[in-house]
Scaffold this motif. Structure first.
Motif, PDB file in Angstrom:
ATOM      1  N   GLU A  44       0.943  -1.348   0.074  1.00 55.39           N
ATOM      2  CA  GLU A  44       0.134  -0.398   0.128  1.00 55.39           C
ATOM      3  C   GLU A  44       1.214   1.023   0.175  1.00 55.39           C
ATOM      4  O   GLU A  44       1.223   2.219   0.791  1.00 55.39           O
ATOM      5  N   TYR A  45       1.986   1.537  -0.631  1.00 55.50           N
ATOM      6  CA  TYR A  45       2.536   2.272  -0.813  1.00 55.50           C
ATOM      7  C   TYR A  45       3.712   2.347  -2.455  1.00 55.50           C
ATOM      8  O   TYR A  45       4.195   2.320  -2.637  1.00 55.50           O
ATOM      9  N   PRO A  46       1.886   3.184  -3.016  1.00 56.06           N
ATOM     10  CA  PRO A  46       2.464   3.299  -4.721  1.00 56.06           C
ATOM     11  C   PRO A  46       3.462   4.323  -4.560  1.00 56.06           C
ATOM     12  O   PRO A  46       2.965   5.262  -3.534  1.00 56.06           O
ATOM     13  N   PRO A  47       3.926   4.321  -5.445  1.00 56.72           N
ATOM     14  CA  PRO A  47       4.237   3.817  -6.635  1.00 56.72           C
ATOM     15  C   PRO A  47       5.347   2.225  -6.694  1.00 56.72           C
ATOM     16  O   PRO A  47       5.333   1.775  -6.921  1.00 56.72           O
ATOM     17  N   TYR A  48       5.759   2.762  -5.304  1.00 62.33           N
ATOM     18  CA  TYR A  48       6.781   1.542  -4.742  1.00 62.33           C
ATOM     19  C   TYR A  48       6.170   0.256  -4.662  1.00 62.33           C
ATOM     20  O   TYR A  48       6.347  -0.851  -5.901  1.00 62.33           O
ATOM     21  N   GLU A  49       4.959  -0.762  -4.615  1.00 58.10           N
ATOM     22  CA  GLU A  49       4.066  -1.183  -4.536  1.00 58.10           C
ATOM     23  C   GLU A  49       2.183  -1.583  -4.049  1.00 58.10           C
ATOM     24  O   GLU A  49       2.525  -0.285  -2.999  1.00 58.10           O
ATOM     25  N   PHE A  50       1.991  -1.720  -4.616  1.00 58.93           N
ATOM     26  CA  PHE A  50       0.134  -1.555  -4.825  1.00 58.93           C
ATOM     27  C   PHE A  50      -1.264  -2.699  -5.280  1.00 58.93           C
ATOM     28  O   PHE A  50      -0.609  -2.779  -6.326  1.00 58.93           O
ATOM     29  N   HIS A  51      -1.846  -2.759  -4.596  1.00 57.25           N
ATOM     30  CA  HIS A  51      -2.677  -3.407  -5.414  1.00 57.25           C
ATOM     31  C   HIS A  51      -3.735  -2.962  -6.234  1.00 57.25           C
ATOM     32  O   HIS A  51      -4.079  -1.355  -6.368  1.00 57.25           O
ATOM     33  N   LYS A  52      -3.481  -3.132  -7.768  1.00 56.52           N
ATOM     34  CA  LYS A  52      -4.766  -3.213  -8.404  1.00 56.52           C
ATOM     35  C   LYS A  52      -4.933  -4.322  -9.269  1.00 56.52           C
ATOM     36  O   LYS A  52      -4.705  -5.732  -9.375  1.00 56.52           O
ATOM     37  N   GLN A  53      -6.712  -3.564  -9.522  1.00 55.57           N
ATOM     38  CA  GLN A  53      -7.313  -4.926 -10.098  1.00 55.57           C
ATOM     39  C   GLN A  53      -6.634  -5.119 -12.027  1.00 55.57           C
ATOM     40  O   GLN A  53      -7.117  -3.305 -12.434  1.00 55.57           O
ATOM     41  N   ILE A  54      -6.528  -5.607 -12.190  1.00 56.93           N
ATOM     42  CA  ILE A  54      -5.777  -5.914 -13.448  1.00 56.93           C
ATOM     43  C   ILE A  54      -6.790  -7.119 -14.309  1.00 56.93           C
ATOM     44  O   ILE A  54      -6.579  -8.287 -13.981  1.00 56.93           O
ATOM     45  N   ASP A  55      -7.834  -6.646 -15.117  1.00 60.29           N
ATOM     46  CA  ASP A  55      -8.788  -7.832 -15.690  1.00 60.29           C
ATOM     47  C   ASP A  55      -9.441  -8.825 -14.546  1.00 60.29           C
ATOM     48  O   ASP A  55      -9.475  -9.452 -14.740  1.00 60.29           O
ATOM     49  N   GLY A  56     -10.321  -7.836 -14.490  1.00 60.53           N
ATOM     50  CA  GLY A  56     -11.270  -8.164 -12.926  1.00 60.53           C
ATOM     51  C   GLY A  56     -10.097  -8.902 -11.762  1.00 60.53           C
ATOM     52  O   GLY A  56     -11.092  -9.590 -10.618  1.00 60.53           O
ATOM     53  N   LYS A  57      -9.066  -9.205 -11.706  1.00 57.07           N
ATOM     54  CA  LYS A  57      -8.468  -9.714 -10.615  1.00 57.07           C
ATOM     55  C   LYS A  57      -7.295  -8.578 -10.083  1.00 57.07           C
ATOM     56  O   LYS A  57      -6.142  -8.101 -10.475  1.00 57.07           O
ATOM     57  N   ASP A  58      -7.036  -8.727  -8.759  1.00 56.40           N
ATOM     58  CA  ASP A  58      -6.668  -7.925  -7.718  1.00 56.40           C
ATOM     59  C   ASP A  58      -4.730  -8.566  -8.082  1.00 56.40           C
ATOM     60  O   ASP A  58      -4.449  -9.797  -7.835  1.00 56.40           O
ATOM     61  N   GLN A  59      -4.081  -7.584  -8.136  1.00 60.55           N
ATOM     62  CA  GLN A  59      -2.472  -8.207  -8.510  1.00 60.55           C
ATOM     63  C   GLN A  59      -1.893  -7.225  -7.629  1.00 60.55           C
ATOM     64  O   GLN A  59      -2.232  -5.897  -7.316  1.00 60.55           O
ATOM     65  N   ILE A  60      -0.962  -7.426  -7.220  1.00 60.20           N
ATOM     66  CA  ILE A  60       0.253  -6.719  -6.766  1.00 60.20           C
ATOM     67  C   ILE A  60       1.042  -5.970  -8.076  1.00 60.20           C
ATOM     68  O   ILE A  60       2.061  -7.364  -8.294  1.00 60.20           O
ATOM     69  N   VAL A  61       1.361  -4.954  -7.581  1.00 65.37           N
ATOM     70  CA  VAL A  61       1.889  -3.887  -8.993  1.00 65.37           C
ATOM     71  C   VAL A  61       3.230  -2.818  -8.125  1.00 65.37           C
ATOM     72  O   VAL A  61       3.041  -2.878  -6.932  1.00 65.37           O
ATOM     73  N   GLY A  62       3.996  -2.484  -9.036  1.00 67.38           N
ATOM     74  CA  GLY A  62       4.812  -1.473  -8.787  1.00 67.38           C
ATOM     75  C   GLY A  62       6.088  -1.920  -9.476  1.00 67.38           C
ATOM     76  O   GLY A  62       6.471  -2.445  -9.070  1.00 67.38           O
ATOM     77  N   MET A  63       6.582  -0.634  -8.687  1.00 72.06           N
ATOM     78  CA  MET A  63       8.475  -0.670  -9.099  1.00 72.06           C
ATOM     79  C   MET A  63       8.874  -1.513  -8.928  1.00 72.06           C
ATOM     80  O   MET A  63       9.635  -2.331  -8.940  1.00 72.06           O
ATOM     81  N   ASP A  64       8.941  -1.807  -7.158  1.00 73.38           N
ATOM     82  CA  ASP A  64       8.931  -2.892  -6.233  1.00 73.38           C
ATOM     83  C   ASP A  64       9.130  -4.494  -7.064  1.00 73.38           C
ATOM     84  O   ASP A  64       9.775  -5.158  -6.992  1.00 73.38           O
ATOM     85  N   ILE A  65       8.005  -4.638  -7.739  1.00 74.57           N
ATOM     86  CA  ILE A  65       7.700  -5.556  -8.328  1.00 74.57           C
ATOM     87  C   ILE A  65       8.399  -6.204  -8.862  1.00 74.57           C
ATOM     88  O   ILE A  65       8.712  -7.650  -9.726  1.00 74.57           O
TER      89      ILE A  65
END
Ligand code: ARG
Length: 263
Positions: A44-65
């Motif tokens: 929960e630290y965008p843009p480092y890492e955060f949750h995001k709905q992609i194609d209807g699925k919850d995913q963890i994304v971000g620079m660190d990921i």
């Protein structure tokens, strides 16, 4: 003759040290054998890492990921993400529940006593987030004296609030999102977070701005934390970071993450 003996002794000493190094930990072998690199983060630290709905699925994304994914690719293994409270990350690392922690974590002296760190992969300053209406009230750090300051629990920002704000009334909680809500509802007057994070939240909340006041941060960067017994992993991480930096990939990951946030 004497010189030859000294030289021989030296060669033997070096060989012993080198052999020792190779044997001290088998972490890289373990990771390759298991076929996965398990990382701990606090998404929960965008843009480092955060949750995001992609194609209807919850995913963890971000620079660190993206960085962690590039490292996993480099090692030829799958990436597994364990999302948890920030203040529980280093305990999980020491308990062997994760192979490394990548969470915009500052390699400060206190943490270095219990874990090792890769080199710094991203430099950033700290920022103070306030309500737009208070824009002119927080020009310098001393304007925060005696105020209600919100920080994420167990972070270096908590330390900053304690040491750089006189008589601060500190609210330290696990969720950065909740801190933003508390700021909007006036339960706290200001938040201290990494500047890139401040920028993301401010761009999504017209009622918030970044104050002119800037905290000091002499480390000012993020590194990957690793168990003290795994020097081979630190070495692999450092060379992966060098490679990514040389290819300008880390900056690109940062831009990608910021773009993902916009949508
Ligand atoms: N850089 C700060 C620290 O190391 C805050 C990091 C918070 N990261 C997160 N993913 N919530 O303490």
């Amino acid at each position: 003759m004497k010189r030859v003996v000294v030289l021989l002794a030296l060669v033997m000493a070096i060989t012993t040290v080198l052999a020792g190094c190779g044997k001290t930990d088998a972490k890289m072998d373990d990771i390759k054998k298991s076929g996965k690199l398990v990382i701990g983060t606090n998404a929960e630290y965008p843009p480092y890492e955060f949750h995001k709905q992609i194609d209807g699925k919850d995913q963890i994304v971000g620079m660190d990921i993206s960085i962690a994914q590039a490292i996993a690719d480099e090692l030829g293994v799958q990436l597994e993400i364990k999302d948890m409270a920030f203040d529980g990350l280093l305990a999980a690392l020491q308990a062997g529940k994760v192979d490394m922690v990548i969470a915009g974590m500052t390699p400060d002296e206190k943490r270095k006593k219990s874990v090792d760190f890769s080199k710094i992969y991203y430099q950033a300053q700290q920022g103070v987030v306030i309500r737009s209406e208070d824009k002119d009230s927080y020009k310098q750090m001393s304007d925060l004296d005696g105020k209600k300051v919100g920080v994420q629990l167990g972070t270096t920002q908590e330390e900053i609030a304690k040491t750089q704000v006189k008589d601060a009334k500190i609210t330290a909680i696990a969720s950065v999102g909740d801190l933003m809500l508390q700021l909007k509802s006036k339960k706290v007057d200001a938040l201290i977070v990494e500047l890139p994070v401040a920028q993301v939240y401010v761009s999504k909340n017209p009622e918030l701005v970044i104050a002119d006041a800037k905290p000091n941060d002499d480390v000012g960067g993020s590194a990957i934390a690793v168990h003290k017994k795994n020097p081979s992993l630190v070495k692999a991480l450092d060379s992966a970071i060098d490679k990514l930096a040389a290819e300008k990939k880390i900056d690109a990951f940062f831009v990608d993450a910021s773009n993902l946030m916009e949508k």
